[in-house]
Design an enzyme around this catalytic site. Sequence first.
Site, PDB file in Angstrom:
ATOM      1  N   ASP A  80       0.846  -1.199   0.000  1.00  0.00           N
ATOM      2  CA  ASP A  80       0.000   0.000   0.000  1.00  0.00           C
ATOM      3  C   ASP A  80       0.881   1.249   0.000  1.00  0.00           C
ATOM      4  O   ASP A  80       2.004   1.219   0.499  1.00  0.00           O
ATOM      5  CB  ASP A  80      -0.877   0.041   1.264  1.00  0.00           C
ATOM      6  CG  ASP A  80      -1.973  -1.019   1.244  1.00  0.00           C
ATOM      7  OD1 ASP A  80      -2.158  -1.661   0.198  1.00  0.00           O
ATOM      8  OD2 ASP A  80      -2.630  -1.199   2.282  1.00  0.00           O
ATOM      9  N   LYS A  81       0.304   2.325  -0.497  1.00  0.00           N
ATOM     10  CA  LYS A  81       1.027   3.609  -0.562  1.00  0.00           C
ATOM     11  C   LYS A  81       1.654   3.986   0.781  1.00  0.00           C
ATOM     12  O   LYS A  81       2.788   4.453   0.860  1.00  0.00           O
ATOM     13  CB  LYS A  81       0.021   4.680  -1.013  1.00  0.00           C
ATOM     14  CG  LYS A  81       0.564   6.079  -1.073  1.00  0.00           C
ATOM     15  CD  LYS A  81      -0.549   7.055  -1.450  1.00  0.00           C
ATOM     16  CE  LYS A  81      -0.140   8.478  -1.108  1.00  0.00           C
ATOM     17  NZ  LYS A  81      -1.243   9.430  -1.313  1.00  0.00           N
TER      18      LYS A  81
END
Length: 288
Positions: A80-81
């Site tokens: 995930d970012k």
Amino acid sequence: RELAALSQQVQQVHPNVLAKILKQRTVYQNEEIVVIDKPYGLPVHGGPGIKNCIADVLPILAKMLENMKADSLHLCHRLDKETTGVMVLARSKEAAEKIRLLFKTRQVEKIYWAIVLGDPDPVEGIVEIPIVEKEVQSHQSHYKMTLAPNYRLRPEDGKVMKIRRNRNAESAVTRYRRLASASACSLLELQPITGVKHQIRVHLAYGLGCPILGDHKYSHWSKLAPQKLPELTLRRLKLEQSKARHLPLHLHAHRLRLPLGQPLDFVCKLPLFFQKTLRKLELDIPKD
């Protein structure tokens, strides 16, 4: 706020600058793979409003690394970012396919660390609940991953009943154990056995009732709002609830074991913001 500003800056910089940052964060390379320590707030893939992401600068990074014969590096998995830590890139299509298959057949051991609200009960165990993506009907309609359990209790007599399996649900399994607890929070070690989108976040928030610190998306179901923190946690973090929205997600890909010929073992140290939070919350960092 600094981290949020950094994520925005990363979107403004020239792709060459971003590739240079990733080169500096290389922890290992051989003829097949390059392993980086992924920084906070950097998306792996492009999307609406994303100018810079890891996927886009792989050809530039390839040129910056020594002994690169390939035109580009290849993604083998995703983070995930907001997740930091160990990320494996492949130097060739063949190597990428081989490594993706190792992930798919669950031969890669992944260990994450997360700070969560509350204390899981029991303190170690396995969460095995399928996950599905659903639309949240609220004044701001949006999508979230959520649990799709195979069993529930019958309201009239509390008996266990099997419910019809959601056809879109993916089976999801996460091992967890508590490493420390203080200030109404815990430090957990997590091992996702499967690799469903947002799996760790959903299993912790909805399965164990212990959302990850700074996970504003999965701390509520029906609304998009900042996470509500216990008084003690706010005090230790010297934070007001009104500023809670600035808290970053405390999820770190700490370790990865890859069986490529001989098993390769990669460890990425906790990012500074994570270490500072542990100190403020008086959570003891394990000597691992």
